[in-house]
Design a protein around this motif. Structure first.
Motif, PDB file in Angstrom:
ATOM      1  N   GLY A 245      43.617  39.335  34.518  1.00 19.73           N
ATOM      2  CA  GLY A 245      44.197  40.550  33.971  1.00 19.73           C
ATOM      3  C   GLY A 245      43.617  41.832  34.529  1.00 19.73           C
ATOM      4  N   VAL A 246      42.825  41.726  35.625  1.00 21.52           N
ATOM      5  CA  VAL A 246      42.270  42.929  36.264  1.00 21.52           C
ATOM      6  C   VAL A 246      43.299  43.450  37.270  1.00 21.52           C
ATOM      7  CG1 VAL A 246      40.423  43.860  37.703  1.00 21.52           C
ATOM      8  CG2 VAL A 246      39.911  42.121  35.965  1.00 21.52           C
ATOM      9  N   PRO A 247      43.817  44.675  37.077  1.00 24.31           N
ATOM     10  CA  PRO A 247      44.918  45.165  37.917  1.00 24.31           C
ATOM     11  C   PRO A 247      44.622  45.122  39.413  1.00 24.31           C
ATOM     12  CG  PRO A 247      44.646  46.596  36.024  1.00 24.31           C
ATOM     13  CD  PRO A 247      43.501  45.637  35.986  1.00 24.31           C
ATOM     14  N   PHE A 248      43.417  45.480  39.820  1.00 28.22           N
ATOM     15  CA  PHE A 248      43.115  45.488  41.249  1.00 28.22           C
ATOM     16  C   PHE A 248      43.216  44.085  41.830  1.00 28.22           C
ATOM     17  CE2 PHE A 248      39.900  45.041  44.668  1.00 28.22           C
ATOM     18  CZ  PHE A 248      40.534  45.818  45.624  1.00 28.22           C
ATOM     19  N   PHE A 249      42.745  43.085  41.093  1.00 25.79           N
ATOM     20  CA  PHE A 249      42.834  41.710  41.595  1.00 25.79           C
ATOM     21  C   PHE A 249      44.289  41.274  41.675  1.00 25.79           C
ATOM     22  CE2 PHE A 249      38.417  40.839  39.604  1.00 25.79           C
ATOM     23  CZ  PHE A 249      37.823  41.546  40.628  1.00 25.79           C
ATOM     24  N   VAL A 250      45.095  41.730  40.720  1.00 23.33           N
ATOM     25  CA  VAL A 250      46.520  41.415  40.778  1.00 23.33           C
ATOM     26  C   VAL A 250      47.116  41.972  42.070  1.00 23.33           C
ATOM     27  CG1 VAL A 250      48.775  41.806  39.698  1.00 23.33           C
ATOM     28  CG2 VAL A 250      46.772  41.334  38.265  1.00 23.33           C
ATOM     29  N   GLU A 251      46.804  43.225  42.370  1.00 28.40           N
ATOM     30  CA  GLU A 251      47.341  43.848  43.587  1.00 28.40           C
ATOM     31  C   GLU A 251      46.860  43.126  44.835  1.00 28.40           C
ATOM     32  OE1 GLU A 251      46.557  48.001  43.637  1.00 28.40           O
ATOM     33  OE2 GLU A 251      47.620  48.408  41.762  1.00 28.40           O
ATOM     34  N   GLU A 252      45.621  42.693  44.855  1.00 32.11           N
ATOM     35  CA  GLU A 252      45.102  41.979  46.019  1.00 32.11           C
ATOM     36  C   GLU A 252      45.804  40.630  46.194  1.00 32.11           C
ATOM     37  OE1 GLU A 252      42.504  43.173  48.410  1.00 32.11           O
ATOM     38  OE2 GLU A 252      43.728  44.712  47.448  1.00 32.11           O
ATOM     39  N   ARG A 270      34.873  36.497  46.254  1.00 31.66           N
ATOM     40  CA  ARG A 270      34.547  37.031  47.579  1.00 31.66           C
ATOM     41  C   ARG A 270      35.706  36.808  48.539  1.00 31.66           C
ATOM     42  NH1 ARG A 270      33.287  34.903  52.225  1.00 31.66           N
ATOM     43  NH2 ARG A 270      31.999  36.054  53.737  1.00 31.66           N
ATOM     44  N   ASP A 271      36.279  35.625  48.499  1.00 26.36           N
ATOM     45  CA  ASP A 271      37.412  35.347  49.391  1.00 26.36           C
ATOM     46  C   ASP A 271      38.569  36.291  49.096  1.00 26.36           C
ATOM     47  OD1 ASP A 271      35.978  33.297  50.507  1.00 26.36           O
ATOM     48  OD2 ASP A 271      36.856  31.742  49.242  1.00 26.36           O
ATOM     49  N   LEU A 272      38.776  36.580  47.818  1.00 20.23           N
ATOM     50  CA  LEU A 272      39.866  37.473  47.437  1.00 20.23           C
ATOM     51  C   LEU A 272      39.635  38.883  47.981  1.00 20.23           C
ATOM     52  CD1 LEU A 272      42.387  38.275  45.830  1.00 20.23           C
ATOM     53  CD2 LEU A 272      40.934  38.512  43.814  1.00 20.23           C
ATOM     54  N   LEU A 273      38.407  39.379  47.806  1.00 21.10           N
ATOM     55  CA  LEU A 273      38.109  40.739  48.240  1.00 21.10           C
ATOM     56  C   LEU A 273      38.148  40.881  49.753  1.00 21.10           C
ATOM     57  CD1 LEU A 273      35.180  41.543  45.766  1.00 21.10           C
ATOM     58  CD2 LEU A 273      37.504  42.429  45.676  1.00 21.10           C
ATOM     59  N   LEU A 274      37.806  39.807  50.471  1.00 21.64           N
ATOM     60  CA  LEU A 274      37.763  39.870  51.930  1.00 21.64           C
ATOM     61  C   LEU A 274      39.039  39.365  52.596  1.00 21.64           C
ATOM     62  CD1 LEU A 274      34.102  38.671  52.622  1.00 21.64           C
ATOM     63  CD2 LEU A 274      34.990  41.009  52.642  1.00 21.64           C
ATOM     64  N   ALA A 275      40.023  38.981  51.777  1.00 24.38           N
ATOM     65  CA  ALA A 275      41.230  38.369  52.347  1.00 24.38           C
ATOM     66  C   ALA A 275      41.934  39.305  53.330  1.00 24.38           C
ATOM     67  CB  ALA A 275      42.183  37.960  51.224  1.00 24.38           C
TER      68      ALA A 275
END
Length: 976
Positions: A245-252, A270-275
């Motif tokens: 439910g974190v909007p930034f993670f949804v956008e990523e 980490r994989d999500l942020l660096l994708a």
């Protein structure tokens, strides 16, 4: 933007209030990626041309951030909008302090060539805080100002101190402050935790934390991000599960392959942020790694200076990163779309790569500083430390310390001093590079810690310095002087002995200036601890030395201390003359004049010259205002005006000074003086229960000040006795006051005599009804009467002695003759106005005891009228009750006077007159009482604290003469 409509409406409502003249601060917290910056962006996008927007961004520079970085950025935008000339005009007396914060203003056309704009080290933090407050307050009268500061979890201590000041001091501005912070970074011990807890107590501050999105909201957000065919339910469920439910993670997650199937979901955060980063070319990745070392945002010019490839390659790599949604362009800056991405990339750097990049930034900042750029030493120090080069980090750290001190960022300066001390032993020839010895650096760091309010740490630092300092070193005496000063600051004893040791350690080769400062400091401590004869001797010697050196500031202060000390032993006329000589010696010196006004106004109050005491305090307050320190140093003088105003019966005027001064969060001793005065006023205005509750809250904070200041010990002791008397606790009253009989030196007469009168009232009450205390306590209390008599006789040299002696004698021998003498003494101009109604009340009681009813009624009527006129509600209530119990009718008294008392409307039976006396705010509170709201709910509705609401409710009950909230509402409605 999904699920943030309520928050956006909240911000807009605050802005509407600001437009109408009510300042506000919104503190928005939430975990990383929750949408704080997006909320701010959406709010900013909706702003119209009728407001000024200024933005500040906190910078991540590790443990020691650049001082005032976000505030400087915001103020530079404000100066650019209004022009340097208008800004300097608006800041008024704070001109030099503002230029100390923004040195580039010194080169503007608004500054006359040759004008002295900044004295190095001359602007204190109070002046700088005041300057920023005045600037914002003045310019907000033209257009409302919206000040946004993001990422407060990275803010330096100086910025937090300034913001704390602004929260309390901008009550008449049209300013909306929006502050954001990341909750998951504010761990135990983080400096922001204290700031947030204090901010929540301010009536203009509202704090909210953004919540995560639920599954329905996540689905709605995904729908706004994908324009073509909607993803399957299984994919949406996966997005909700992985994003939490974190909007930034949804956008990523949506940004990876367009959210076409659930197989794309990365296995770790980490994989999500660096994708997105990992899909870029090697050149773009290298640029992002370099950029991450510089911070969340980096100006293009700085990035070009540290990038080792061509400008064309930089632009190509940057364009690719922007296209893939890793970077955004913000003016001339490159910024990561989210700080979490930057942190993930930064964590992925190899150790050698990290050090190499830090070195590039350090060199680039050095080049900017050499070219006459802004103060950059803090950034240079940070990056050389990151480059693992302590030799090059050390001079930058020393320079950063000096720059922070010049900007009166004491907390940052002390942190940098501690960093330099850690590096000292790793740097060859550190003394030459620093331009000072290690002991000098320790002493300066300790001083900065003290100025930053870190009393215990400053004391610990100076103790370490003394442990390393040979007794033959010239620094030894100076360090001893500082230790004594720091001990006093934290409320500990022992300063006198250490100052005496310091004085003995000064050799003939040492500076006479140092000797003068130590002697003056020692005289001051002797005065405070009531060792009067020694204080006079030392102050006179300090004056002679300072005069011979033409050291006017210390000559003035020494003369001042001598005058106060001489007055304390009865040489009042000489003291008053010497005090005026101290004013002349100050020659306009701000610090010396402040000492003059503080002590001169207090002395005038103690000898009973109340109008002159008020005049002097207000004169000093006006000078503080002219010097730009009204909201800081000025509160000391405001506190000095309070007691003489009470003595003159000007309760509301004194109350206003107390409330304003307390709202500015004054230092411990001044807060103690103000709280003590507030408690005393509550007792005599008939709200003893409130006073008792408040005293329980503030008493622990008063204790350290009472320990080292006799005048505070006596003044607070008197209030404690009177509170206990008012609530009927004679045992507590005796315990709180008896210590005056056992002081090791003669107590200060001006403070001791009112306390002795209070003790006499305790003894008289126990004699009248011994069963109210234990048998042992009764014996002890009654046996103390000779001690009280003996001590007040020893104070016969004081100008107001006859007054207090008459009241003590009348308490011990309560005949009508004794109370006539007391009432006559209370006619004098040097008597506080509340004393005569009290004496007449006691005279009436004595006459009733003697069976002289008509004479008793006359005395009680005069007491009642005097209490009403003087606003002494406690006497008004008690007088009406005594008359009613005796079957005597007093003109103007009602049955409500015997229960509650009525300030300002006593003497009338018409509730309409009482309602007419309510202020506009009290009418608002009364309407909310009628709705059945609690004090806390009233506070929330009116944006004030529950405690303030409680004060308003008490005032309403008192003015209406109501015994309950329900009766108050009934009486008010009966007038409509």
């Amino acid at each position: 933007m999904i699920a943030r409509d309520a928050e956006l409406e909240w911000l807009n409502s605050l802005l509407d209030g600001v437009r109408a003249g009510t300042p506000a601060t919104a503190v928005v917290g939430g975990e990383a990626g929750i949408g704080k910056s997006r909320l701010m962006s959406e709010f900013i996008a909706g702003l119209g041309p009728d407001v000024r927007l200024i933005l500040g961004q906190c910078v991540d520079l590790g443990d020691v951030a650049a001082p005032y970085a976000p505030v400087k950025g915001a103020l530079r935008q404000l100066v650019a909008q209004v022009g340097a000339e208008r800004a300097l005009e608006a800041v008024g007396p704070g001109r030099a302090a503002l230029i100390a914060l923004l040195p580039e203003l010194a080169a503007s056309d608004a500054v006359t060539p040759g004008e002295i704009v900044v004295t190095p080290g001359g602007a204190g933090s109070g002046q700088l805080h005041e300057a920023v407050a005045v600037l914002l307050e003045t310019l907000s009268q033209d257009l409302p100002i919206v000040l946004v500061i993001e990422d407060l979890h990275w803010a330096d201590a100086a910025t937090l101190a300034l913001l704390r000041f602004l929260l309390r001091s901008l009550g008449s501005s049209r300013l909306l402050m929006l502050l954001t912070y990341r909750t998951d970074d504010v761990t135990r011990g983080h400096p922001l935790r204290l700031f947030l807890s204090e901010a929540e107590r301010d009536r203009w501050v509202e704090r909210r934390e953004l919540e995560r999105l639920n599954e329905t909201e996540v689905r709605a957000l995904v729908g706004t991000l994908i324009e073509d065919e909607a993803p399957s339910d299984r994919v949406l469920e996966a997005v909700f599960r992985r994003s939490d439910g974190v909007p930034f993670f949804v956008e990523e997650l949506v940004g990876i392959d367009g959210c076409r199937d659930e197989g794309f979901v990365p296995g770790t955060l980490r994989d999500l942020l660096l994708a997105r980063y990992e899909r870029l070319s090697d050149e773009a990745q290298e640029l992002l790694r370099l950029l991450s070392t510089g911070g969340v945002r980096v100006p293009h010019a700085l990035l070009a200076a540290v990038y080792r490839r061509s400008d064309e390659e930089l632009e190509t790599a940057a364009r690719e990163a922007v296209t893939y949604g890793v970077l955004v362009i913000d003016g001339d800056d490159y910024a990561f779309r989210h700080a979490l991405v930057r942190e993930a990339i930064l964590a992925d750097l190899l150790p050698g790569e990290r050090a190499r990049f830090h070195a590039r930034y350090a060199e680039a900042y050095e080049a900017q500083a050499a070219a006459g750029g802004r103060r950059l030493a803090a950034e240079i120090s940070y990056h050389w430390l990151g480059a693992r080069d302590p030799v090059r980090a050390f001079p930058a750290t020393i320079q950063a310390m000096r720059e922070a001190r010049a900007a009166v960022a004491y907390a940052t300066s002390s942190q940098l001093g501690e960093r330099a001390l850690e590096l000292w032993d790793t740097v060859p020839d550190a003394e030459r590079i620093a331009g000072m010895t290690k002991l000098e650096l320790m002493g300066r760091t300790a001083s900065q810690l003290r100025h930053a309010g870190e009393g215990e740490r400053s004391l610990a630092m100076v103790k370490l310095a003394l442990a390393e300092c040979p007794r033959t070193d010239p620094q030894y005496a100076r360090l001893l002087r500082d230790k004594a000063l720091y001990l006093a600051n934290v409320g500990r004893g022992g300063s006198i002995e250490i100052l005496e040791e310091s004085l003995a350690a000064i050799t003939d080769d040492d500076s006479d200036d140092l000797r003068a400062t130590v002697m003056t400091g020692l005289a001051g401590r002797l005065m405070i601890e009531a060792r009067i004869d020694e204080a006079v001797e030392m102050a006179d010697a300090a004056y002679e030395l300072a005069s011979s050196l033409e050291f006017d500031r210390y000559a003035s202060v020494a003369m001042n201390i001598s005058a106060v000390s001489r007055a304390s032993r009865g040489e009042v006329e000489r003291a008053l003359d010497d005090m005026e000589r101290a004013r002349e010696l100050a020659h306009g010196d701000g610090a010396a004049l402040l000492r003059y006004w503080v002590n001169a106004s207090d002395l005038r109050h103690l000898v009973g010259d109340f109008p002159e005491a008020v005049r002097l305090a207000e004169e000093g307050l006006a000078r503080a205002r002219a010097q730009g320190v009204e909201r800081s140093s000025g509160v000391i003088l405001a506190s000095n005006a309070v007691d003489p105003l009470f003595a003159l019966g000007e309760w509301e005027r004194a109350d206003a000074l107390i409330e304003r001064a307390l709202a500015l969060d004054p230092p411990g001793p001044v807060r103690t003086y103000l709280e003590r005065a507030k408690l005393w006023a509550l007792v005599w205005r008939g709200d003893a229960e409130h006073a008792a509750a408040l005293f329980r809250q503030v008493r622990p904070a008063m204790a350290p000040v009472m320990q080292v200041e006799m005048q505070t010990r006596l003044a607070v002791g008197r209030v404690a006795v009177e509170i206990a008397l008012a609530v009927g606790d004679l045992s507590q009253a005796w315990r709180d006051g008896r210590s005056v009989l056992h002081e090791t030196v003669l107590p200060l007469a001006g403070y001791a005599e009112p306390l002795l009168w209070a003790l006499a009232r305790v003894i008289a009450a126990v004699r009248a009804d011994p069963a109210r205390v234990s048998e042992a306590e009764a014996a002890e209390i009654l046996a103390a009467e000779p001690e009280v008599r003996a001590l007040i006789d020893r104070l016969s040299f004081w100008p107001t002695h006859a007054l207090w002696r008459a009241f003590v004698e009348a308490e011990f021998d309560p005949t009508d003759a004794a109370w006539r003498v007391a009432a006559e003494q209370a006619r004098a101009d040097t008597a506080p106005r509340f004393l005569r109604p009290y004496a007449l009340l006691r005279l009436g009681e004595a006459l009733l005891e003697a069976g002289e009813r008509q004479a008793a009624r006359d005395a009680l009527q005069e007491a009642f009228d005097g209490a009403v006129e003087g606003g002494v509600t406690a006497i008004q209530t008690r007088t009406a009750r005594v008359a009613m119990q005796a079957g005597l009718a007093l003109d103007g008294a009602t049955h409500r006077d015997t229960e509650q008392g009525a300030t300002g409307v006593a003497g009338t039976d018409d509730p309409a007159d009482a309602v007419a006396e309510l202020t506009a705010r009290e009418r608002q509170v009364l309407d909310l009482i009628a709705e059945g709201l609690s004090n806390r709910q009233i506070g929330e509705r009116l944006y004030i604290s529950g405690k303030t609401a409680s004060v308003h409710v008490s005032a309403i009950l008192r003015k209406l003469g109501a015994s309950s909230r329900t009766e108050a509402v009934y009486l008010a409605r009966a007038t409509r």
